[in-house]
Scaffold this active site. Sequence first.
Site, PDB file in Angstrom:
ATOM      1  CG  HIS A  96      -0.135  -0.153   2.519  1.00  0.00           C
ATOM      2  ND1 HIS A  96       0.254  -1.379   3.010  1.00  0.00           N
ATOM      3  CD2 HIS A  96       0.350   0.768   3.373  1.00  0.00           C
ATOM      4  CE1 HIS A  96       0.931  -1.203   4.132  1.00  0.00           C
ATOM      5  NE2 HIS A  96       1.007   0.075   4.372  1.00  0.00           N
ATOM      6  CB  CYS A  97       3.753   2.312   1.597  1.00  0.00           C
ATOM      7  SG  CYS A  97       2.702   2.555   3.042  1.00  0.00           S
ATOM      8  CB  ILE A  98       7.092   0.667  -1.824  1.00  0.00           C
ATOM      9  CG1 ILE A  98       7.599   0.500  -0.398  1.00  0.00           C
ATOM     10  CG2 ILE A  98       8.267   0.912  -2.768  1.00  0.00           C
ATOM     11  CD1 ILE A  98       8.330   1.696   0.136  1.00  0.00           C
ATOM     12  CG  ASP A 101       2.795   6.178   0.120  1.00  0.00           C
ATOM     13  OD1 ASP A 101       1.656   5.930  -0.322  1.00  0.00           O
ATOM     14  OD2 ASP A 101       3.142   5.916   1.276  1.00  0.00           O
TER      15      ASP A 101
END
Length: 423
Positions: free
Chosen positions: A263-265, A268
């Site tokens: 969900h991030c790398i 974002d």
Amino acid sequence: MSRTSTVDLVVVGLGYVGLPLARSASAAGLKVVGLDRSRRVVDALNSGRSHVDDITDAEVGAMLEQGFVAVDRVEVIADAAAVVICVPTPLTNHGSPDLGAVHSAVEDIAANLVPGTLVVLESTTYPGTTDEVVRPRLEAGGLRVGQDFHLAFSPERIDPGNSAFGLENTPKVVGGVTADCTKAARTLYERFVTRVVEAKGTREAEMAKLLENTYRHVNIALVNEMSMFCREIGVDLWDAIRCAATKPFGFAPFYPGPGVGGHCIPIDPNYLSYKVRSLGIPFRFVELAQEINQRMPVHVVNRAADLLNDQGKAVRGSRILLLGVTYKADISDQRESPARAVAANLRARGAELVYFDPRVTDWAVDGVPVERTDDYLAAAESADLTVLLQSHREIDLGLLADRARALFDTRGKSADHPRVVKL
């Protein structure tokens, strides 16, 4: 701005960020209500069933005993002293920020906002969102931030599957629109987080989250690119990283893999590059890192083809076992997992696929189911090639190396073995 509230905290969005937040706040004695648009999620939680890896059914049961309740009624916001937004912020099909869930949450809050409320956005977004998107909508009804209500941003730092650092012992960054807003957010989080760090404002807090993950994104891309040529020059990159990591200063180890997921790398840094591009400035580091990391699944497939060629076999018609299809070890989350791209590419080249993952009972790629095996060791014995994409603890790498015809370890977790090749 003080007032009497029947609810200490309303958490909007009960996913991998919101539910741990609700759990920690409930355990600290706050009266917490979880607000989610999914009736299925609401009913499951109120029945004591968790849908998040890091939260067990027993922990949900404890939350319920502590007074937690899940609802889908937005009117509960009017009874809350604080409202924290923990909704997803994915990308559109064109790679730009999708703030649809944030807009919906803010609309619900604006319709039920009363004087004295603290509103905190935790959803990852580009710098300026809190002040330029959230604030105007909340002030549209006549209330003024810093005077009638408080508004702040606090980046989530949830790391699924991390048993050492959870919400309570990971420092919490907060940045308010005004100094009083920052103070109000700090007061809330200090009730259940060990350390709270004040940012200069909302933009700095928003940037902190993007900086953390862009740093990881770029460094992962660095070692991924190194992995593409180290084999050609006769270097064991895994051993080089091991040696470099002994330096007690100036170096942090990152490791290559089949791609980046979660969900991030993969998400974002795009929020940051979106903001930078809106200024007409190229953000070369992020764009290059994205290009390298997105190329890794194809690199893995090409290496797999080479290993099959060494056996005198083609990809077409070969039976390939994929081990671990989640984006991270020991969790069930498949968001943005590079395993999908690897499988899609192998299938397009004619491979016969089978997979094993102890946390994924059904797996489809591009809408087409992939055969699942319950016995990965027997499957490895019969497969032309076994590809380790995620090293769940249930996978015995020693036994696997002994029994697999050929093992391609994209995570570098296996010991040296004649039948093991590392990325």
